[in-house]
Scaffold this motif. Structure first.
Motif, PDB file in Angstrom:
ATOM      1  N   PRO A 187      31.094  36.885  48.645  1.00  0.00           N
ATOM      2  CA  PRO A 187      29.913  37.670  48.261  1.00  0.00           C
ATOM      3  C   PRO A 187      30.282  38.957  47.532  1.00  0.00           C
ATOM      4  O   PRO A 187      31.089  39.740  48.015  1.00  0.00           O
ATOM      5  N   ASP A 188      29.738  39.156  46.350  1.00  0.00           N
ATOM      6  CA  ASP A 188      29.865  40.408  45.594  1.00  0.00           C
ATOM      7  C   ASP A 188      31.306  40.834  45.385  1.00  0.00           C
ATOM      8  O   ASP A 188      31.617  42.024  45.450  1.00  0.00           O
ATOM      9  N   GLY A 189      32.198  39.883  45.129  1.00  0.00           N
ATOM     10  CA  GLY A 189      33.583  40.215  44.834  1.00  0.00           C
ATOM     11  C   GLY A 189      34.353  40.812  45.977  1.00  0.00           C
ATOM     12  O   GLY A 189      35.403  41.433  45.760  1.00  0.00           O
ATOM     13  N   SER A 190      33.877  40.645  47.195  1.00  0.00           N
ATOM     14  CA  SER A 190      34.592  41.186  48.341  1.00  0.00           C
ATOM     15  C   SER A 190      35.592  40.137  48.839  1.00  0.00           C
ATOM     16  O   SER A 190      36.182  39.426  48.045  1.00  0.00           O
ATOM     17  N   TYR A 191      35.764  40.052  50.147  1.00  0.00           N
ATOM     18  CA  TYR A 191      36.671  39.078  50.706  1.00  0.00           C
ATOM     19  C   TYR A 191      36.235  37.652  50.336  1.00  0.00           C
ATOM     20  O   TYR A 191      35.040  37.343  50.247  1.00  0.00           O
TER      21      TYR A 191
END
Lengths: 115, 112
Positions: B70-74
């Protein structure tokens, strides 16, 4: 059926000798062959790789020899050092097709270099 | 070389519980992968992920497994519910192109 086979399972050499690790594969669509080095408790680290258009790839003390006709390759480690003691994995992929770089691994060769 | 981080390094849970394994890939990499290694066996491909979508999954990637970033996170692997046979070391990898996958140190999952 194992797609990628490695031999020997374990190998012991003395410091300064050349270690030869072997790998063979079944799938003739494989065209990319990386070797990974793994120390205990760590993840595999990309060591050197070759594509099927080449028959040799050299990087310092590490050389891959590739025989497409026989579907075999080998990793030569010259002037082996105790710090080279690790497990080495041969992997293969048909990268460049619809498959996005899925790697098929061998079971590994455990190398021990004695000083 | 480029570093991939994995959190936690070891997770112990009871069978039937949910677990999320986290991977922090190399910052400019576009392709993400999960592999599973049972003790004494070779590492096996589970799934790869690109542009927010699963590109390919193996037969080891059961219905109880899911991945997302999600959203370039983990980049995460979720298993719900877990089973005894899920005990293994799970390796995350990332790559900029389809070649040169860089692996994290692994998360050892123990399901009791």
């Amino acid at each position: 059926q194992q797609q990628v086979r490695q031999s020997p399972q374990s190998l012991t050499v003395w410091e300064g000798e050349t270690a030869i690790l072997n790998c063979s594969y079944e799938d003739s669509t494989f065209n990319y062959f990386p070797w990974y080095q793994q120390f205990p408790g760590e993840g595999p680290a990309l060591l050197i790789s070759i594509r099927s258009v080449s028959d040799k790839k050299e990087d310092g003390r590490f050389t891959i020899f590739f025989n497409k006709r026989e579907k075999k390759l080998s990793l030569h480690i010259t002037d082996s050092q105790p710090g080279d003691s690790a497990t080495y994995f041969c992997a293969a992929s048909d990268a460049g097709t619809q498959v996005v770089g899925q790697l098929t691994f061998g079971r590994g060769t455990r190398l021990q270099v004695y000083a | 070389g480029p570093k991939v981080l994995q959190i936690p390094s070891h997770q112990i849970i009871d069978m039937g519980q949910m677990v999320t394994l986290n991977c922090d890939p190399v910052s400019n990499h576009l392709y993400f992968y999960w592999y599973k290694q049972i003790l004494g066996q070779q590492m096996e491909f589970l799934v790869n992920f690109y542009n927010g979508k699963v590109m390919e999954k193996s037969k080891l990637f059961k219905d109880q497994f899911s991945v997302e970033r999600p959203d370039g996170s983990y980049f995460t692997l979720k298993i719900q519910p877990t089973a005894l046979e899920d005990s293994a070391v799970y390796f995350c990898a990332s790559s900029f192109r389809q070649y040169e996958q860089y692996f994290g140190p692994g998360t050892r999952l123990t399901v009791l």
